[in-house]
Design a protein around this motif. Structure first.
Motif, PDB file in Angstrom:
ATOM      1  N   LEU A 163       0.743  -1.128  -0.026  1.00  0.00           N
ATOM      2  CA  LEU A 163      -0.070   0.019  -0.151  1.00  0.00           C
ATOM      3  C   LEU A 163       0.952   1.207   0.127  1.00  0.00           C
ATOM      4  O   LEU A 163       0.589   2.218  -0.696  1.00  0.00           O
ATOM      5  CB  LEU A 163      -1.023  -0.050   1.083  1.00  0.00           C
ATOM      6  CG  LEU A 163      -1.820  -1.198   1.202  1.00  0.00           C
ATOM      7  CD1 LEU A 163      -2.719  -1.086   2.332  1.00  0.00           C
ATOM      8  CD2 LEU A 163      -3.043  -1.029   0.040  1.00  0.00           C
ATOM      9  N   ASN A 280      -4.652  -1.275  -9.262  1.00  0.00           N
ATOM     10  CA  ASN A 280      -3.375  -0.816  -9.563  1.00  0.00           C
ATOM     11  C   ASN A 280      -2.972  -0.577 -11.051  1.00  0.00           C
ATOM     12  O   ASN A 280      -2.136   0.297 -11.418  1.00  0.00           O
ATOM     13  CB  ASN A 280      -2.391  -1.988  -9.174  1.00  0.00           C
ATOM     14  CG  ASN A 280      -2.343  -2.127  -7.467  1.00  0.00           C
ATOM     15  OD1 ASN A 280      -2.341  -1.101  -6.883  1.00  0.00           O
ATOM     16  ND2 ASN A 280      -2.207  -3.429  -7.013  1.00  0.00           N
ATOM     17  N   PHE A 306      -6.190   4.327  -2.576  1.00  0.00           N
ATOM     18  CA  PHE A 306      -5.307   3.691  -2.058  1.00  0.00           C
ATOM     19  C   PHE A 306      -5.107   3.762  -0.394  1.00  0.00           C
ATOM     20  O   PHE A 306      -4.745   2.850   0.257  1.00  0.00           O
ATOM     21  CB  PHE A 306      -3.858   3.961  -2.581  1.00  0.00           C
ATOM     22  CG  PHE A 306      -3.766   3.307  -4.043  1.00  0.00           C
ATOM     23  CD1 PHE A 306      -4.176   1.755  -4.236  1.00  0.00           C
ATOM     24  CD2 PHE A 306      -3.395   3.847  -5.181  1.00  0.00           C
ATOM     25  CE1 PHE A 306      -3.984   1.373  -5.497  1.00  0.00           C
ATOM     26  CE2 PHE A 306      -3.481   3.428  -6.231  1.00  0.00           C
ATOM     27  CZ  PHE A 306      -3.574   2.247  -6.749  1.00  0.00           C
TER      28      PHE A 306
END
Length: 449
Positions: A163, A280, A306
């Motif tokens: 992350l 992503n 995120f």
């Protein structure tokens, strides 16, 4: 030299204090370098999502070709994950980590040279092959240093790197692509691959210089600390299932291959991670389509979902541990993520879309962290270690499926909606599988002693 430590003369409080000091010292020495390496590992894996914004029009690559290129990484990764880990056991962690990081750094940097879709496929496949074994290798390496009762929090710390990479790496990627675009006659996306690959090569060399293969080789541990560490690890090993000593035997691997529970767990992991990899690889493009032109601004907006993913990992994981329950937490998280992802396709507002995508990210990450708490509890006996490795390998194929599904759907329909609906449907099936195929008693988490 005879150790001055005599555990029989210690009080329990003294022993506990000495143990904490020892493992804190080990953590501060071993974890930072590995954490930074894993941040760059994940960044080099997913920075193609930002590069896509300039690369596709520059090279004339289609959406489906990009989707295949982004996902083919995971084919090489899955195929070579176990062989790479076996090599670590033979030549040691220092040489293995250095080999992995230097080779994947060179492959990532070489992406700047591609000019066709086929060249991009080859480089991404090589990147997956070279990076294969890094995460399971790190997990194996950490098992040399930390007893089983500390590995959960150590692994959790390491997973935060997945992350940190998109939260911090996104803005950095945006700045490189815009700030370096045209410098020395090269496009910004080419500079991106070069500049984000160089640090991992340096870290690979640092691993060779700073890490040691085994605790007994650590010059920064005193003889007393080595003795204490050896005793603690031996005591911890004595409490483990003796069948796990043959975890790498042919019988153990075959036992895992024929265990249907392994494939159910792999599907649960595959499904919960599917949305994460869709984010992503495609989130920058989604934000661009909502009217944000600046790559730097796109990367800053991407930090919001995120960051919510990090929050989901922390809060859902903690709630699941406190309540000692897995099934409900997984199903609610994965269904919530699927609903938010589907609803996001109906919005043309940047603010509302980001809110819905943030909710989806929260659900996906919560499901993943709960999912990884299940295998060690559910799989027992000689099939457990090999089974967990197989769950990881099969589940990681979601990284191939997610961009391929969205890329194909976008090329056929011109929109992301169909791909998002397909991913959401898979998550709904995963929730049903958890409820119907995972026995409730197998997910019961015992109380701490």
């Amino acid at each position: 030299m005879k150790s001055t430590i005599d555990a029989s003369n210690w009080s329990l409080a003294d022993a506990s204090s000495a143990n904490r000091i020892l493992f804190k010292k080990i953590a501060l020495r071993v974890l930072p370098l590995i954490f930074v390496a894993y941040v760059f590992a994940f960044l080099d894996r997913v920075n193609i999502g930002y590069a896509k914004l300039q690369m596709l029009p520059d090279l004339g690559i289609t959406e489906s070709q990009y989707g295949f290129a982004a996902g083919v990484f995971f084919i090489g990764y899955a195929l070579f994950e176990i062989p790479s880990n076996l090599l670590l056991d033979k030549i040691g962690a220092r040489k293995t980590m250095t080999r992995i990081m230097v080779l994947w750094g060179l492959a990532s940097a070489a992406t700047m040279l591609v000019s066709t879709a086929q060249q991009l496929y080859l480089i991404r496949l090589l990147l997956g092959i070279f990076e294969a074994g890094f995460f399971p290798g790190v997990i194996l390496y950490l098992s040399f240093w930390f007893p089983s009762y500390l590995r959960g929090r150590v692994t959790g710390t390491l997973l935060l790197a997945t992350l940190v990479a998109p939260i911090l790496g996104g803005p950095i990627s945006g700045l490189i692509m815009e700030g370096m675009n045209g410098v020395a006659g090269m496009a910004g996306w080419r500079w991106l691959f070069l500049l984000e690959a160089l640090p991992i090569i340096i870290i690979g060399v640092a691993c060779f210089l700073l890490l040691c293969d085994r605790p007994e080789q650590a010059a920064w541990l005193s003889e007393e600390e080595k003795t204490l560490h050896h005793d603690l690890m031996a005591r911890d090993k004595a409490t483990q299932d003796p069948e796990t000593d043959n975890a790498h035997s042919g019988e153990a691997i075959f036992s895992a291959l024929v265990d249907p529970r392994v494939y159910v767990l792999a599907f649960l992991y595959f499904s919960s991670a599917l949305g994460t990899y869709a984010f992503n690889f495609w989130l920058p493009s989604m934000i661009q389509k909502l009217g944000v032109a600046s790559i730097t601004h796109i990367s800053l907006y991407a930090m919001i979902p995120f960051s919510c993913a990090a929050l989901g990992m922390i809060l859902v994981g903690r709630s699941s541990d406190l309540r000692r329950e897995r099934r409900f937490h997984y199903c609610v998280s994965v269904l919530f993520g699927a609903a938010m992802l589907s609803l996001s396709t109906l919005s043309d507002s940047l603010g509302l879309s980001l809110a819905l995508l943030s909710g989806a990210a929260f659900g996906f990450s919560g499901a993943i962290i709960v999912c990884w708490a299940i295998p060690a509890t559910y799989l027992k006996g000689k099939s457990a270690p090999a089974g967990i490795a197989l769950v990881s390998s099969l589940g990681s194929l979601c990284g191939f499926a997610a961009p391929s599904i969205i890329g194909l759907a976008r090329e056929v329909t011109g929109k992301d909606n169909s791909g998002m609906y397909a991913i959401s449907l898979i998550m709904v099936v995963a929730a049903v599988a958890m409820l119907t195929m995972m026995p409730k008693h197998a997910l019961t988490v015992g109380k701490p002693e």
